[in-house]
Write a protein that holds these residues in place. Structure first.
Motif, short mmCIF file in Angstrom:
data_model
loop_
_atom_site.label_atom_id
_atom_site.label_comp_id
_atom_site.label_asym_id
_atom_site.label_seq_id
_atom_site.Cartn_x
_atom_site.Cartn_y
_atom_site.Cartn_z
N ALA A 197 0.51 -0.92 -0.05
CA ALA A 197 0.50 -0.23 0.00
C ALA A 197 0.80 0.94 0.07
N VAL A 198 2.07 1.46 0.68
CA VAL A 198 2.78 2.31 0.34
C VAL A 198 3.23 2.62 -0.66
N SER A 199 3.89 1.75 -1.28
CA SER A 199 4.27 1.70 -2.97
C SER A 199 3.30 2.26 -3.71
N ALA A 200 2.36 1.66 -3.59
CA ALA A 200 1.13 1.80 -4.44
C ALA A 200 0.66 3.67 -4.31
N MET A 201 0.89 4.22 -2.66
CA MET A 201 0.64 5.41 -3.07
C MET A 201 2.04 6.13 -3.17
N ILE A 202 2.86 5.69 -3.54
CA ILE A 202 4.02 6.45 -4.27
C ILE A 202 4.30 6.38 -5.73
N LEU A 203 3.27 5.42 -6.13
CA LEU A 203 3.72 4.90 -7.55
C LEU A 203 1.86 5.95 -8.15
N LEU A 241 13.54 5.48 -2.33
CA LEU A 241 12.23 5.50 -1.36
C LEU A 241 12.45 4.55 -0.76
N ALA A 242 12.54 3.61 0.19
CA ALA A 242 11.97 1.31 0.33
C ALA A 242 10.81 1.99 1.44
N ALA A 243 10.29 1.28 0.94
CA ALA A 243 8.82 0.52 1.12
C ALA A 243 9.36 -0.94 2.64
N PRO A 244 7.89 -1.29 3.53
CA PRO A 244 8.82 -1.71 3.82
C PRO A 244 8.47 -3.67 3.24
N ALA A 287 16.42 -3.15 8.81
CA ALA A 287 16.41 -3.14 10.10
C ALA A 287 15.16 -2.81 9.85
N LYS A 288 13.76 -2.83 9.58
CA LYS A 288 12.21 -2.07 10.02
C LYS A 288 12.25 -0.87 9.78
N HIS A 289 13.07 -0.04 9.39
CA HIS A 289 12.87 1.47 9.70
C HIS A 289 11.51 2.18 9.43
N GLY A 290 10.67 1.75 8.15
CA GLY A 290 9.60 1.59 7.90
C GLY A 290 8.46 0.99 8.71
N LEU A 291 8.78 0.14 9.15
CA LEU A 291 7.70 -0.19 10.70
C LEU A 291 7.91 0.32 11.96
N ILE A 346 3.68 5.81 7.89
CA ILE A 346 5.12 5.69 7.42
C ILE A 346 5.10 6.81 6.45
N ALA A 347 4.19 6.75 5.57
CA ALA A 347 4.85 8.19 4.13
C ALA A 347 4.83 9.19 4.38
N GLU A 348 4.70 9.72 5.56
CA GLU A 348 5.04 11.48 5.95
C GLU A 348 5.86 10.99 6.53
N LYS A 349 7.10 9.77 7.22
CA LYS A 349 8.57 10.20 7.80
C LYS A 349 9.24 9.61 5.64
N LEU A 350 8.54 8.49 5.23
CA LEU A 350 9.35 8.45 3.60
C LEU A 350 9.11 9.73 2.90
N ILE A 351 8.03 9.93 2.67
CA ILE A 351 8.15 11.41 1.32
C ILE A 351 8.45 12.89 2.37
N GLU A 352 7.76 13.07 3.55
CA GLU A 352 7.68 14.47 3.32
C GLU A 352 9.22 14.74 4.48
N SER A 353 8.76 13.89 6.07
CA SER A 353 9.74 14.27 6.88
C SER A 353 10.96 13.77 6.89
#
Lengths: 306, 162
Positions: A73-79, A127-130, A163-167, A209-216
């Motif tokens: 789902a995170v990937s679907a958001m990125i895509l 970017l790396a999604a879980p 290291a499961k940073h996304g989770l 997750i998206a907030e960390k991955l894409i924004e902050s």
């Protein structure tokens, strides 16, 4: 007098061994029954559910399968935000480099494996999604001059997954709520009310997750850890880990268009990272050397990049 | 041979079977799909394919890999991260055991954030691009392709790995 006593001991121990054998078989049988999804008694299910609910407390207890659904789902958001750069040749090459690194990482197996995709944007980002969905932008690829630079970035992203940073960026209260709902249901299909609650939490989880991955961006310590893992994995794979320093070097004092976006926005400054990576590299006793065969195949793969 | 020593032998036999049973560990596949490989290396040729929930018997182990036998009798190697160990009940019932996470992994298969939750999420967010995710999941690197890539690039065992 001694013989009957001896016989008694032998018979007794024989009976004990037989009892143990019987119990072992029973336990094995029951375990297999539960594990292979066979018919399980209600009391078994209840016992497991109760324990599961009690045990699951943190991100570390998210199963590989749940992580996969989060990652999808995170990937679907990125895509939905970035178009895909469609070149089979370049994508194939990126995936081969990626896999060479994956199998030498701390986590070579995830639920559905690792997959690498190029995003069609000049923005410099990765970017790396879980679960192992890894994205690298065309803008970043253009900055790479050899396979070592590319592999070091992919290894950094694989490090975030392993290291499961996304989770870890999921708010703990959400996980507790989700685990409570999941633990209270013995079946795999949820009733409408429970499904709605679980989906609410799922959406909020993706948001975290998206907030960390894409924004902050992730916490700095996670970025430093991913750099550290990149050096370690590169060396294990046989790459010259200086590729990461070479890449970070291209980011220092960059004022070109887009330097306020992507990696620039979500990562600590290149200067800050270089110092730490240098320390990691100086601790490597024997660094693999760069190799012409790799640089040549990198250049020929990148010829197709427009 | 006296009756007693014959009985002793029988006891030893039973004990051996018992120990063998205790050592024979059932492993359950926890990833969607994985290969059983000829050698304990990711680029080694696959001899069988296993899916989530299937079980195999462990024969031995070596640095992150298990040598296993499948239900069809095929022997080969699988990576330890692809499986959950079979001591579910024992491990999961003992709350003090930290290792219960992998056992739960199997008990929780198909639960939690699953296909049903994703379907509900999709129905709420119709503009989210799952089509590209499906295409991304189809990108694969075969063990043979990987072996050739490592070899040509003089990577890992084929060159400069440290």
């Amino acid at each position: 007098m001694r013989r009957p006593k001896l016989r008694f001991i032998i018979v007794l121990s024989g009976l004990m061994i037989l009892a143990l054998l019987f119990m072992t078989c029973q336990t094995l049988k029951e375990n297999i029954g539960i594990l292979s999804g066979g018919k399980v008694s209600t009391s078994d299910v209840e016992a497991v559910e109760k324990t599961t609910e009690a045990v699951r407390k943190s991100f570390a207890e998210i199963t590989d399968e749940e992580e996969y659904y989060i990652g999808r789902a995170v990937s679907a958001m990125i895509l939905s935000q970035y178009p895909v750069y469609k070149s089979d040749a370049v994508t194939k090459y990126i995936n081969r480099v990626g896999y060479a690194v994956v199998i030498h990482s701390d986590r070579p197996e995830t639920y559905a494996g690792y997959h690498f995709l190029i995003l069609d944007t000049e923005e410099v980002n990765a970017l790396a999604a879980p679960g192992g969905f890894i994205f690298i932008t065309k803008g970043l690829l253009k900055r790479c001059q050899d396979e070592e630079m590319l592999s070091s970035i992919l290894a950094h992203e694989v490090g975030h997954v392993s290291a499961k940073h996304g989770l870890q960026s999921i708010k703990k209260s959400r996980l507790i709520d989700a685990f409570r709902i999941i633990g209270s249901e013995a079946t795999k299909r949820y009733a409408p009310e429970k499904l709605a609650q679980l989906t609410d939490i799922f959406e909020d989880t993706l948001g975290d997750i998206a907030e960390k991955l894409i924004e902050s961006g992730y916490d700095r310590k996670y970025e430093y850890e991913a750099d550290k893992l990149s050096v370690k994995t590169s060396v294990r794979t046989g790459y010259d880990a200086n590729g990461l320093l070479d890449f970070l070097g291209t980011m220092v004092d960059d004022t070109s268009t887009g330097s306020e976006k992507g990696w620039f926005k979500t990562h600590p400054t290149a200067k800050d990272r270089i110092g730490r990576v240098q320390k990691e590299i100086s601790a490597v006793s024997s660094m693999p050397a760069k190799n012409d065969a790799r640089t040549n195949r990198f250049q020929s793969a990148m010829k197709a990049l427009k | 041979m006296s009756k007693t020593s014959r009985f002793k032998l029988l006891l030893i036999g039973v004990a051996v079977v018992c120990v063998a049973l205790l050592l024979a560990e059932t492993l359950i596949i926890k990833v969607q799909t994985t290969y059983v490989r000829k050698e304990p290396k990711f680029y080694s040729s696959p001899v069988a394919t296993l899916n989530a929930g299937e079980s195999v018997t462990q024969i031995s182990s070596q640095a992150g890999w298990f040598k296993v036998r499948t239900s069809k009798g095929v022997e080969g190697w699988i990576h330890s991260q692809a499986v959950a160990t079979g001591k579910l009940k024992v491990a999961a019932m003992d709350k003090s055991l930290k290792t219960s996470a992998t056992a739960n992994e199997v008990a929780l298969a198909g639960k939690g954030f699953n296909r049903q939750v994703e379907a509900e999420y999709k129905s709420r967010n119709k503009d989210i691009n799952f089509g590209e995710v499906e295409r991304m999941l189809r990108i694969k690197v075969t063990p043979e392709e990987l072996r050739r890539f490592l070899m040509d690039g003089k990577l890992a065992e084929f060159g400069g790995a440290r």
